[in-house]
Write an enzyme that holds these catalytic residues in place. Structure first.
Site, mmCIF file in Angstrom:
data_model
loop_
_atom_site.group_PDB
_atom_site.id
_atom_site.type_symbol
_atom_site.label_atom_id
_atom_site.label_comp_id
_atom_site.label_asym_id
_atom_site.label_seq_id
_atom_site.Cartn_x
_atom_site.Cartn_y
_atom_site.Cartn_z
ATOM 1 N N THR A 1 0.367 3.518 1.755
ATOM 2 C CA THR A 1 0.412 3.981 3.136
ATOM 3 C C THR A 1 1.777 3.722 3.793
ATOM 4 O O THR A 1 2.057 4.237 4.865
ATOM 5 C CB THR A 1 -0.762 3.349 3.917
ATOM 6 O OG1 THR A 1 -0.997 4.095 5.082
ATOM 7 C CG2 THR A 1 -0.508 1.924 4.283
ATOM 8 N N SER B 1 0.832 -1.207 0.000
ATOM 9 C CA SER B 1 0.000 0.000 0.000
ATOM 10 C C SER B 1 0.860 1.248 0.000
ATOM 11 O O SER B 1 1.956 1.268 0.575
ATOM 12 C CB SER B 1 -0.857 -0.020 1.266
ATOM 13 O OG SER B 1 -1.438 1.239 1.470
ATOM 14 N N TYR C 1 -1.470 -0.609 10.440
ATOM 15 C CA TYR C 1 -1.728 -1.207 9.128
ATOM 16 C C TYR C 1 -0.546 -0.973 8.176
ATOM 17 O O TYR C 1 -0.044 -1.889 7.535
ATOM 18 C CB TYR C 1 -3.020 -0.597 8.547
ATOM 19 C CG TYR C 1 -3.264 -0.925 7.102
ATOM 20 C CD1 TYR C 1 -3.644 -2.201 6.723
ATOM 21 C CD2 TYR C 1 -3.112 0.056 6.112
ATOM 22 C CE1 TYR C 1 -3.857 -2.499 5.388
ATOM 23 C CE2 TYR C 1 -3.329 -0.237 4.784
ATOM 24 C CZ TYR C 1 -3.708 -1.514 4.420
ATOM 25 O OH TYR C 1 -3.913 -1.807 3.098
ATOM 26 N N LYS D 1 2.279 -3.619 6.498
ATOM 27 C CA LYS D 1 2.598 -3.728 5.059
ATOM 28 C C LYS D 1 4.106 -3.607 4.833
ATOM 29 O O LYS D 1 4.699 -4.377 4.079
ATOM 30 C CB LYS D 1 1.854 -2.648 4.253
ATOM 31 C CG LYS D 1 0.351 -2.852 4.174
ATOM 32 C CD LYS D 1 -0.016 -4.067 3.356
ATOM 33 C CE LYS D 1 -1.504 -4.299 3.232
ATOM 34 N NZ LYS D 1 -1.870 -5.585 2.659
HETATM 35 N N1 UFG Z 1 -12.412 11.762 3.151
HETATM 36 C C1 UFG Z 1 -13.376 12.700 3.486
HETATM 37 N N2 UFG Z 1 -14.530 12.236 4.034
HETATM 38 C C2 UFG Z 1 -14.774 10.919 4.256
HETATM 39 C C3 UFG Z 1 -13.776 9.993 3.917
HETATM 40 C C4 UFG Z 1 -12.603 10.441 3.372
HETATM 41 O O1 UFG Z 1 -13.198 13.888 3.304
HETATM 42 O O2 UFG Z 1 -15.869 10.579 4.770
HETATM 43 C C5 UFG Z 1 -11.170 12.233 2.504
HETATM 44 C C6 UFG Z 1 -9.909 11.938 3.279
HETATM 45 O O3 UFG Z 1 -9.636 12.930 4.235
HETATM 46 C C7 UFG Z 1 -8.887 11.868 2.153
HETATM 47 C C8 UFG Z 1 -9.683 11.298 0.967
HETATM 48 O O4 UFG Z 1 -11.046 11.533 1.282
HETATM 49 O O5 UFG Z 1 -8.455 13.148 1.809
HETATM 50 C C9 UFG Z 1 -9.488 9.803 0.778
HETATM 51 O O6 UFG Z 1 -9.750 9.117 1.984
HETATM 52 P P1 UFG Z 1 -9.952 7.539 2.022
HETATM 53 O O7 UFG Z 1 -10.289 7.184 3.434
HETATM 54 O O8 UFG Z 1 -10.900 7.104 0.980
HETATM 55 O O9 UFG Z 1 -8.536 6.974 1.602
HETATM 56 P P2 UFG Z 1 -7.083 7.208 2.239
HETATM 57 O O10 UFG Z 1 -6.275 7.927 1.206
HETATM 58 O O11 UFG Z 1 -7.167 7.809 3.568
HETATM 59 O O12 UFG Z 1 -6.569 5.709 2.429
HETATM 60 C C10 UFG Z 1 -6.600 4.794 1.365
HETATM 61 C C11 UFG Z 1 -6.882 3.404 1.913
HETATM 62 C C12 UFG Z 1 -5.730 2.935 2.738
HETATM 63 C C13 UFG Z 1 -4.475 3.036 1.938
HETATM 64 C C14 UFG Z 1 -4.259 4.420 1.423
HETATM 65 C C15 UFG Z 1 -3.067 4.470 0.506
HETATM 66 O O13 UFG Z 1 -8.050 3.409 2.694
HETATM 67 O O14 UFG Z 1 -5.949 1.583 3.089
HETATM 68 O O15 UFG Z 1 -5.389 4.831 0.676
HETATM 69 O O16 UFG Z 1 -2.767 5.760 0.149
HETATM 70 F F1 UFG Z 1 -3.448 2.681 2.712
#
Ligand code: UFG
Length: 350
Positions: free
Chosen positions: A139, A137, A161, A165
């Site tokens: 991450t 990932s 998490y 990884k």
């Molecule tokens: N976001 C919101 N509101 C929400 C959910 C998310 O504004 O209800 C925003 C977050 O702040 C972020 C973007 O949307 O800016 C994406 O958030 P996600 O939770 O969809 O994804 P992340 O980038 O946080 O994480 C994802 C996966 C992880 C992985 C990561 C790798 O969930 O498992 O990408 O970059 F590790």
């Protein structure tokens, strides 16, 4: 007939990859505990194939088991031997994947993800199967800049998490160092896989509650949530909301097929590759595009920043493109259309 073991093959990315493996002529052995996936996904894989006039039921095997129990894993290798098959390679998706949950239950994450992988690798070694594609990932990176992330950037995860990884990547590295003439290993660092297969049978249906953005958008579109909470509008980005690299799950699945075919044709080696599009989309843009493509309204409100988030997480995907001769074919509009199509056809999931 070449047989591939797919751990977590009933899950979101796993099921889409199994679909393509079958289309490519591989025989597929799915090993899944179903703690965060549905047994129905195999039927959906077959339905998708049937829609393309392919009847491959006898090439798809489903074995329920848990990586925490090495005996369960051995059962798959034994079953293959009984069928006079050999597992040529493993695509290893299985694992717990909620960043938030990992901070609440770190031991469970280390046990499932890391100990589970060690069990898998031991059994693979025992049966002389030394080809593996591992789901890593983005991450794992320390993300502090506005630059595209490349595979040589510093890794410094900030949650269990991500630590899992990176640890698994390190274990694979050590294994390769010990027997560099035997192992073929690829660690694929996914950015933000979303969307669904375009036919609408397969999609994302997690059992564990997630707060990823795309399932939230579709929930609002379905009328099951009033509005999206945008986590911060004061990020250092043009519209103040977080920027991510959303990649269509079918492009991710194709990346796995290209990686597998590449590894199997080449000398033993270890590869680490980003699977992303190289294109960033902000939360505001994502919502706007979803509204436009699907002609629905997505109300939102702005909340505090979510702990652990970053402003900008986008891949430099040039290495994967160069090595694999792969490139993402679908854009953010396709993601919005296909993801919503699946959700409309399966409002209650599988
Ligand atoms: N976001 C919101 N509101 C929400 C959910 C998310 O504004 O209800 C925003 C977050 O702040 C972020 C973007 O949307 O800016 C994406 O958030 P996600 O939770 O969809 O994804 P992340 O980038 O946080 O994480 C994802 C996966 C992880 C992985 C990561 C790798 O969930 O498992 O990408 O970059 F590790």
């Amino acid at each position: 007939m070449q047989s591939i073991l797919v751990t977590g093959g009933a899950g979101f990315i796993g099921s889409h990859t199994c679909l393509l493996l079958l289309k490519q002529g591989y025989e597929v052995f799915i090993f899944d505990s179903f703690i965060n996936s549905s047994e129905k996904s195999t039927e959906k894989i077959l339905l998708t194939l049937q829609a393309e006039n392919l009847e491959l039921r006898e090439k798809l095997h489903l074995i329920k088991g848990d990586l925490k129990d090495a005996k369960d894993i051995e059962k798959v290798f034994q079953l293959c031997l009984k069928l006079k098959r050999m597992i040529l390679a493993v695509i290893h998706f299985a694992g717990l994947k909620s960043v938030h949950e990992s901070t609440l239950e770190p031991l469970s994450y280390w046990e499932n993800n890391v100990s589970g992988t060690i069990n898998l690798l031991k059994v693979m070694k025992k049966y002389n199967c030394k080809n593996i594609v591992f789901s890593s990932s983005a991450t794992v990176y320390r993300t502090t800049s506005k630059n595209l992330l490349n595979e040589n950037d510093i890794c410094k995860p900030i949650n269990p998490y991500g630590n899992n990884k990176l640890t698994i990547e390190n274990i694979l590295g050590d294994l390769f160092k010990k027997d560099p003439l035997e192992w073929r290993i690829a660690c694929l660092r996914y950015f933000n896989p979303v969307g669904a297969n375009e036919l609408g049978y397969l999609g994302e249906d997690p059992k564990v509650k997630t707060n990823n953005i795309f399932p939230q958008i579709t929930k609002v579109a379905l009328g099951r949530m009033n509005r999206i909470k945008i986590f911060g509008s004061d990020w250092p980005t043009p519209d103040g909301t977080g920027i991510r690299d959303y990649i269509h799950v079918m492009d991710v699945a194709e990346g796995h097929i290209s990686t597998l075919n590449y590894l199997l044709q080449k000398q033993p080696q270890i590869l680490t590759l980003n699977l992303g599009t190289g294109i960033g989309t902000s939360v505001r843009e994502f919502i706007k595009i979803f509204e436009k493509v699907n002609n629905v309204e997505i109300p939102f409100c702005v909340e505090e920043r979510r702990p652990g988030d970053n402003a900008f997480v986008v891949a430099d995907n040039s290495l994967a493109k160069l090595i694999l001769n792969w490139a993402p074919k679908r854009n953010i509009e396709d993601i919005c259309r296909d993801g919503w199509n699946w959700q409309l056809k399966n409002p209650n999931g599988y």
